[in-house]
Design a protein around this motif. Structure first.
Motif, PDB file in Angstrom:
ATOM      1  N   ILE A  63       0.981  -1.412  -0.343  1.00  0.00           N
ATOM      2  CA  ILE A  63       0.351  -0.279   0.014  1.00  0.00           C
ATOM      3  C   ILE A  63       0.842   1.660  -0.062  1.00  0.00           C
ATOM      4  CG2 ILE A  63      -1.724   1.388   1.437  1.00  0.00           C
ATOM      5  CD1 ILE A  63      -2.969  -1.545   2.388  1.00  0.00           C
ATOM      6  N   LEU A  64       1.878   1.532   0.907  1.00  0.00           N
ATOM      7  CA  LEU A  64       2.775   2.304   1.054  1.00  0.00           C
ATOM      8  C   LEU A  64       3.065   2.789  -0.269  1.00  0.00           C
ATOM      9  CD1 LEU A  64       4.515   1.933   4.527  1.00  0.00           C
ATOM     10  CD2 LEU A  64       2.382   3.909   3.577  1.00  0.00           C
ATOM     11  N   ALA A  65       3.813   1.668  -1.097  1.00  0.00           N
ATOM     12  CA  ALA A  65       4.256   1.771  -2.753  1.00  0.00           C
ATOM     13  C   ALA A  65       3.748   2.477  -3.613  1.00  0.00           C
ATOM     14  CB  ALA A  65       4.808   0.361  -2.511  1.00  0.00           C
ATOM     15  N   PHE A  66       2.549   2.088  -3.160  1.00  0.00           N
ATOM     16  CA  PHE A  66       1.460   2.554  -4.539  1.00  0.00           C
ATOM     17  C   PHE A  66       1.630   3.961  -3.485  1.00  0.00           C
ATOM     18  CE2 PHE A  66       0.478  -2.191  -5.317  1.00  0.00           C
ATOM     19  CZ  PHE A  66       0.662  -1.618  -7.216  1.00  0.00           C
ATOM     20  N   TRP A  67       1.105   3.937  -3.000  1.00  0.00           N
ATOM     21  CA  TRP A  67       1.106   5.745  -2.339  1.00  0.00           C
ATOM     22  C   TRP A  67       1.336   6.524  -2.552  1.00  0.00           C
ATOM     23  CZ3 TRP A  67      -1.192   5.278   2.685  1.00  0.00           C
ATOM     24  CH2 TRP A  67      -3.128   5.015   2.822  1.00  0.00           C
ATOM     25  N   SER A  68       3.297   6.037  -2.899  1.00  0.00           N
ATOM     26  CA  SER A  68       4.666   6.781  -2.945  1.00  0.00           C
ATOM     27  C   SER A  68       4.649   6.783  -4.488  1.00  0.00           C
ATOM     28  CB  SER A  68       5.630   6.725  -1.997  1.00  0.00           C
ATOM     29  OG  SER A  68       6.257   4.867  -2.739  1.00  0.00           O
ATOM     30  N   VAL A  69       4.126   6.353  -5.362  1.00  0.00           N
ATOM     31  CA  VAL A  69       4.125   6.711  -6.894  1.00  0.00           C
ATOM     32  C   VAL A  69       3.250   8.146  -7.478  1.00  0.00           C
ATOM     33  CG1 VAL A  69       4.119   5.486  -9.372  1.00  0.00           C
ATOM     34  CG2 VAL A  69       5.135   3.962  -7.358  1.00  0.00           C
ATOM     35  N   PRO A  70       4.167   8.375  -7.544  1.00  0.00           N
ATOM     36  CA  PRO A  70       3.601  10.148  -8.329  1.00  0.00           C
ATOM     37  C   PRO A  70       2.709   9.299  -9.520  1.00  0.00           C
ATOM     38  CG  PRO A  70       5.292   9.736  -8.796  1.00  0.00           C
ATOM     39  CD  PRO A  70       5.689   9.104  -8.232  1.00  0.00           C
TER      40      PRO A  70
END
Length: 83
Positions: free
Chosen positions: A22-29
């Motif tokens: 989840i954090l990986a997807f949120w961090s991708v612009p």
């Protein structure tokens, strides 16, 4: 079946892995795929509510009758703007 130490470890690993994804997807612009989620508020709802509060009626910022969206939310905003 009683909880064993390995079952607790597996549950914790699944929890940590899920949060990492989840954090990986949120961090991708998102770039060009991102949307302006406040566009309707700034373009339609807030100006209509301001006009209602000022006594100009259910009209947009340009003076056209506000029929693009249902009028319920601007009436709620009028009460909030009045506070």
């Amino acid at each position: 079946m009683p909880y064993t130490n390995s079952r607790c470890v597996h549950t914790l690993l699944v929890f940590v892995a899920t949060n990492a994804v989840i954090l990986a997807f949120w961090s991708v612009p998102l770039g060009r795929w991102s949307t302006d989620e406040a566009g309707d508020y700034l373009r339609f709802y807030a100006p209509v509510a301001s006009n209602l509060l000022q006594g100009h009626g259910l009209v947009t910022a340009s003076g056209a009758v506000a029929v693009e969206y249902p009028p319920g939310f601007p009436f709620i905003l009028v009460a909030l703007f009045w506070l």
